[in-house]
Enzyme design. Structure first.
Site, PDB file in Angstrom:
ATOM      1  N   ASP A  58       0.852  -1.186   0.000  1.00 57.27           N
ATOM      2  CA  ASP A  58       0.000   0.000   0.000  1.00 57.27           C
ATOM      3  C   ASP A  58       0.889   1.238   0.000  1.00 57.27           C
ATOM      4  OD1 ASP A  58      -2.020  -1.816   0.202  1.00 57.27           O
ATOM      5  OD2 ASP A  58      -2.655  -1.248   2.220  1.00 57.27           O
ATOM      6  N   ASP A  86     -15.636  -3.523  -0.137  1.00 57.94           N
ATOM      7  CA  ASP A  86     -15.164  -3.322   1.226  1.00 57.94           C
ATOM      8  C   ASP A  86     -16.380  -3.164   2.129  1.00 57.94           C
ATOM      9  OD1 ASP A  86     -12.550  -3.175   0.101  1.00 57.94           O
ATOM     10  OD2 ASP A  86     -12.946  -1.080  -0.406  1.00 57.94           O
TER      11      ASP A  86
END
Length: 240
Positions: free
Chosen positions: A8, A130
């Site tokens: 990330d 998500d």
């Protein structure tokens, strides 16, 4: 099952967030290429790369850095974060990504998924779902929609999508184990290729993901802290 080490990227560094919160950031590598090369050395064939700045601001300012990760590792890159249009998708695929992950845009513009899968193929496009408290979150996890993860997955399937990345936000970065029940239900109820994400804390968790039929699993915090030895995990998964 494919194991995807996570890289990330925020403010040019390889970081991990807790429950997707930008204010709960830990920097592990000042250069994401170093992180990527480490996971390659331990046997990874894929990486799950997220441009967090893109996810939060819709601006892919880390694209040049991501190109370096792609060129210097030669790995298959699954790339998400701030992908909002067909042009965004094409730019990232031309940069060398093998697959792009569409999240918020899949909720706001479902037709984009059909256009993308028709143009680039179903293997090149995944829908990121998500979830928090049974609802799909969007815009870098800061807003909740009215759709359930299942509703969003089925809508994506109607648009030609075959691959879903399912993340339980409450589990993400917490090393508390993934949401096996919700992931298993999504696999059973959609028949799609589901990649599990969020909370994976041990090789046992990875084995559990494989046993429920997950197409893949993303691990981040656990490999960065050493809770999971990536090389050992890959060997164990090959034995299943």
């Amino acid at each position: 099952m494919i194991l995807f080490p996570a890289v990330d990227i925020k403010d040019g560094s390889a970081v991990r967030l807790r429950q997707g919160r930008a204010d709960c950031k830990t920097v592990y590598f000042s250069n994401p290429v170093e992180a990527a090369l480490k996971w390659k050395e331990q046997g990874a064939s894929w990486l799950h790369v997220v441009d967090l700045d893109g996810a939060f601001s819709s601006q892919g300012k880390n694209l040049e850095l991501i190109k370096s990760v792609i060129s210097e590792t030669g790995l298959n890159i699954q790339l998400g974060g701030g992908i909002r249009s067909l042009n965004d998708i094409e730019t990232r695929l031309k940069a060398g990504a093998k697959r792009v992950v569409i999240g918020t845009a899949a909720f706001e513009n479902p037709r984009l998924l059909r256009e993308a899968t028709d143009r680039f193929g179903a293997e090149a496009v995944a829908c990121g779902i998500d979830a928090f408290n049974g609802r799909a979150a969007v815009k870098g996890w800061v807003e909740l929609s009215q759709l359930t993860p299942l509703e969003m997955a089925l809508r994506a399937r109607e648009q030609g999508v075959e691959i879903i990345i399912y993340t339980d936000i409450s589990k993400d970065g917490m090393l508390s184990g993934p949401n096996f029940n919700a992931t298993s239900a999504l696999i059973a109820q959609t028949g799609m290729k589901i990649i599990a994400s969020g909370g994976i804390s041990s090789i046992r968790d990875l084995i559990g993901c494989a046993q429920i039929g997950a197409y893949g699993a993303i691990t981040g915090q656990a490999i960065y802290t050493g809770a999971i030895n990536l090389k050992e995990a890959l060997i164990k998964l090959e034995e299943i």
